[in-house]
Design an enzyme around this catalytic site. Structure first.
Site, mmCIF file in Angstrom:
data_model
loop_
_atom_site.group_PDB
_atom_site.id
_atom_site.type_symbol
_atom_site.label_atom_id
_atom_site.label_comp_id
_atom_site.label_asym_id
_atom_site.label_seq_id
_atom_site.Cartn_x
_atom_site.Cartn_y
_atom_site.Cartn_z
ATOM 1 N N GLY A 21 76.619 -28.126 2.791
ATOM 2 C CA GLY A 21 77.907 -28.530 2.226
ATOM 3 C C GLY A 21 78.455 -29.788 2.884
ATOM 4 N N THR A 76 85.458 -22.688 6.366
ATOM 5 C CA THR A 76 85.234 -23.652 7.423
ATOM 6 C C THR A 76 86.358 -23.769 8.458
ATOM 7 O OG1 THR A 76 84.051 -24.826 5.719
ATOM 8 C CG2 THR A 76 84.784 -26.151 7.564
HETATM 9 N N1 GLY Z 1 83.372 -26.546 3.126
HETATM 10 C C1 GLY Z 1 82.278 -25.764 3.437
HETATM 11 C C2 GLY Z 1 81.164 -25.838 2.517
HETATM 12 O O1 GLY Z 1 81.335 -26.089 1.340
HETATM 13 O O2 GLY Z 1 80.057 -25.638 2.957
#
Ligand code: GLY
Length: 328
Positions: free
Chosen positions: A227, A197
């Site tokens: 997510g 991310t």
């Molecule tokens: N932090 C990104 C996800 O888990 O989708």
């Protein structure tokens, strides 16, 4: 477990921009690309703040740049779903107007953060998913592309390797997003081999805060999985009366703790952002064995960042200049 934190302060109303490009075990051969990517995102966003632009425009520009950079797990070059597609989630939030816009599971948008901005500005709603999100973006002028334009050969190979491990019974279940085990021995698995991310938080000259987060999610995820990144208060949050935050890391533990809101609430209650950032990552690990990273910016310009992964690509821009690094 490693804790890392950097702190600083800026004069009131002096613009500040922080970005991150994922927290994981960034290998040596990818380090330069990560630092270059966060630097160019900083430059794009801070140029807007320097000429008196809004925090919201700055975080959108910074995240757009990282979505366009195939180094990161956002936009083109993202991890692939179990069936070999790119599915993207993004959210941005304006802490002055308390407006938010989010999209999830979009497959035909090059820049989901720009679709999220359209949701924020043009819709009475806050969150769109899948085909409805794409159609909303199309109706508001965005071009729909073929999903294959977002898929890199590098990611096809990465997915094939993960699925081979899965078929051999060697799969690290963190790759499927099912891990809920808080033992440190298992918690360090895929989070150390995955990229992640991107996000940005900003304070503009008018004193407004904004935050933005965008992701391709987790490798080999089940199609339709969402997510933390695009969920308000989980991977992204901004409120002028509290703070602006963006998180990176394995989404499921972050979601269960509503960790972004947890961190901003602590700033609102008087905790310094540099302390709250560190505390948030400590809480993530202590409560659910989670790994990740955070950037957190208060309304007075003080900020903090922390991660408990070996590295996190980060950048900070203030009147004192631009700094980037891989270890906060
Ligand atoms: N932090 C990104 C996800 O888990 O989708």
């Amino acid at each position: 477990m490693h804790y890392h934190m950097r702190m600083s302060s800026a004069r009131k109303q002096e613009p500040v921009l922080l970005v991150h490009g994922g927290a994981w075990a960034i290998p040596e051969d990818a380090a330069a690309a990560h630092e270059a990517g966060v630097r160019s995102a900083l430059e794009a966003g801070y140029a807007i703040l320097k000429r008196g632009g809004t925090a919201l425009d700055a975080v959108e520009a910074a995240v757009t740049g990282m979505e366009d950079d195939p180094t990161f797990d956002a936009g083109r070059g993202s991890f692939l779903t179990h069936d070999g597609r790119v599915q993207l989630d993004a959210l941005l939030m304006d802490g002055g107007r308390m407006k938010a816009g989010g999209v999830a599971c979009v497959e035909r948008l090059r820049n989901p953060i720009q679709a999220a901005r359209l949701v924020l500005e043009e819709s009475p709603h806050v969150y769109f998913v899948g085909a409805g999100a794409e159609e909303f973006a199309r109706q508001h002028g965005m071009t729909l592309i073929d999903n294959s334009e977002l898929v890199l050969e590098r990611e096809r190979e990465r997915l094939a390797a993960a699925q081979a491990r899965e078929a051999a019974g060697l799969a690290d279940d963190t790759f499927s997003g099912h891990r809920d085990d808080k033992s440190p021995e298992t918690a360090c698995g895929a989070e150390m081999t995955s990229h992640d991310t991107v996000g940005a938080v900003a304070l503009d000259a008018a004193g407004n805060l904004a935050a933005a987060t965008s992701t391709g999610g987790t490798l080999n995820k089940t199609p339709g999985r969402v997510g933390d990144s695009s969920l308000i208060g989980c991977g992204c949050y901004a409120d002028n009366e509290a703070a602006a935050v963006s998180l990176t890391g394995w989404g499921e533990p972050i979601m269960k703790l509503v960790l972004g809101k947890w961190a901003t609430d602590h700033v609102a209650a008087g905790m310094a952002p540099e302390t709250a950032a560190c505390e948030a990552i400590g809480y993530l690990f202590r409560r659910l064995g989670g790994h990740g990273g955070i950037i957190l910016l208060g309304p007075d310009g003080r900020f903090g960042m922390a991660h408990n992964t070996p590295a996190m690509a980060w950048g900070v821009a203030t009147a004192a200049g631009l700094r980037t690094g891989l270890r906060a």
